[in-house]
Design a protein around this motif. Sequence first.
Motif, PDB file in Angstrom:
ATOM      1  N   HIS A 178      -6.312  -3.637   6.005  1.00 16.56           N
ATOM      2  CA  HIS A 178      -5.706  -2.873   4.910  1.00 16.56           C
ATOM      3  C   HIS A 178      -6.273  -3.223   3.542  1.00 16.56           C
ATOM      4  CE1 HIS A 178      -2.989  -6.357   4.089  1.00 16.56           C
ATOM      5  NE2 HIS A 178      -3.113  -6.540   5.396  1.00 16.56           N
TER       6      HIS A 178
ATOM      7  N   HIS B  58      -2.598  -3.237  -3.401  1.00 14.60           N
ATOM      8  CA  HIS B  58      -4.008  -2.986  -3.064  1.00 14.60           C
ATOM      9  C   HIS B  58      -4.847  -2.872  -4.348  1.00 14.60           C
ATOM     10  CE1 HIS B  58      -6.836  -0.498  -0.217  1.00 14.60           C
ATOM     11  NE2 HIS B  58      -7.394  -1.608  -0.659  1.00 14.60           N
TER      12      HIS B  58
ATOM     13  N   CYS C 208      -3.769   2.902  -5.161  1.00 13.61           N
ATOM     14  CA  CYS C 208      -2.882   2.376  -4.115  1.00 13.61           C
ATOM     15  C   CYS C 208      -2.267   1.040  -4.532  1.00 13.61           C
ATOM     16  CB  CYS C 208      -3.676   2.207  -2.823  1.00 13.61           C
ATOM     17  SG  CYS C 208      -2.716   1.522  -1.464  1.00 13.61           S
TER      18      CYS C 208
ATOM     19  N   HIS D  90       0.841  -1.202   0.000  1.00 12.35           N
ATOM     20  CA  HIS D  90       0.000   0.000   0.000  1.00 12.35           C
ATOM     21  C   HIS D  90       0.873   1.247   0.000  1.00 12.35           C
ATOM     22  CE1 HIS D  90      -3.647  -2.204   1.371  1.00 12.35           C
ATOM     23  NE2 HIS D  90      -2.743  -3.002   1.931  1.00 12.35           N
TER      24      HIS D  90
HETATM   25 ZN   LIG Z   1      -4.047   0.556   0.146  1.00  9.52          ZN
END
Ligand SMILES: [Zn+2]
Length: 213
Positions: free
Chosen positions: A67, A124, A132, A10
């Motif tokens: 996350h 991500h 991201c 991330h």
């Molecule tokens: Zn992220």
Amino acid sequence: MRPINHIVIHCTATRADWRSGSKTSAKVSEIRRWHKDRGWSDIGYHFVIDRDGTVAKGRPLDRIGAHVKGHNTGSIGISLMGGHGSSENDAFDDNFTLAQDRALRGLLDKLQGQFPAINRITGHNNFSAKACPGFNVSRWLKGKSPARESVMQSTTTQASIAQIGASVGGGATAIAALDGTAQLVAVGVVGVIALLAIYIMRERIKKWARGIK
Ligand SMILES: [Zn+2]
């Protein structure tokens, strides 16, 4: 320790100069505060990598992170500081520093050593329509890093390859001296030996492949 087989990368989506001059620990505390304000028990990531390559611990590894929706179980979340305004297909160095590149590769190596079941390293943006971490993780992993030495360059690997080459070469000379069916059988035997050698080398080849991925 919970079973871990996946690492997700991330970014914090902060500006490159965000809180520059403060300690990494102070920045991590602030991110922890943002995440707690969302009602989470702790910072969502397990590691945060500062602009200068400092690696800070976030949520303890034995606890599931927060996350990546749907993929927190079994994964470790690593976040790079920066990435504000990035897009998913930017190059790593459009948004992050060389020190972060080295630190992230080093951390990935270390974690793969610690958790041999890790078989996926993703971003991500592989799981949701987000920028991201602001680069394509699989493409970045395939890129070469100046900080890494290829396993193929190591002397032990070179010696093993030389050994295999020598035995195959010796076999070929011996086969040329035979005739007909004997030659065919001998070629088969040499083939099996070569396959066996590759099988034995497998782990090393895999490690090498990971290195250049
Ligand atoms: Zn992220």
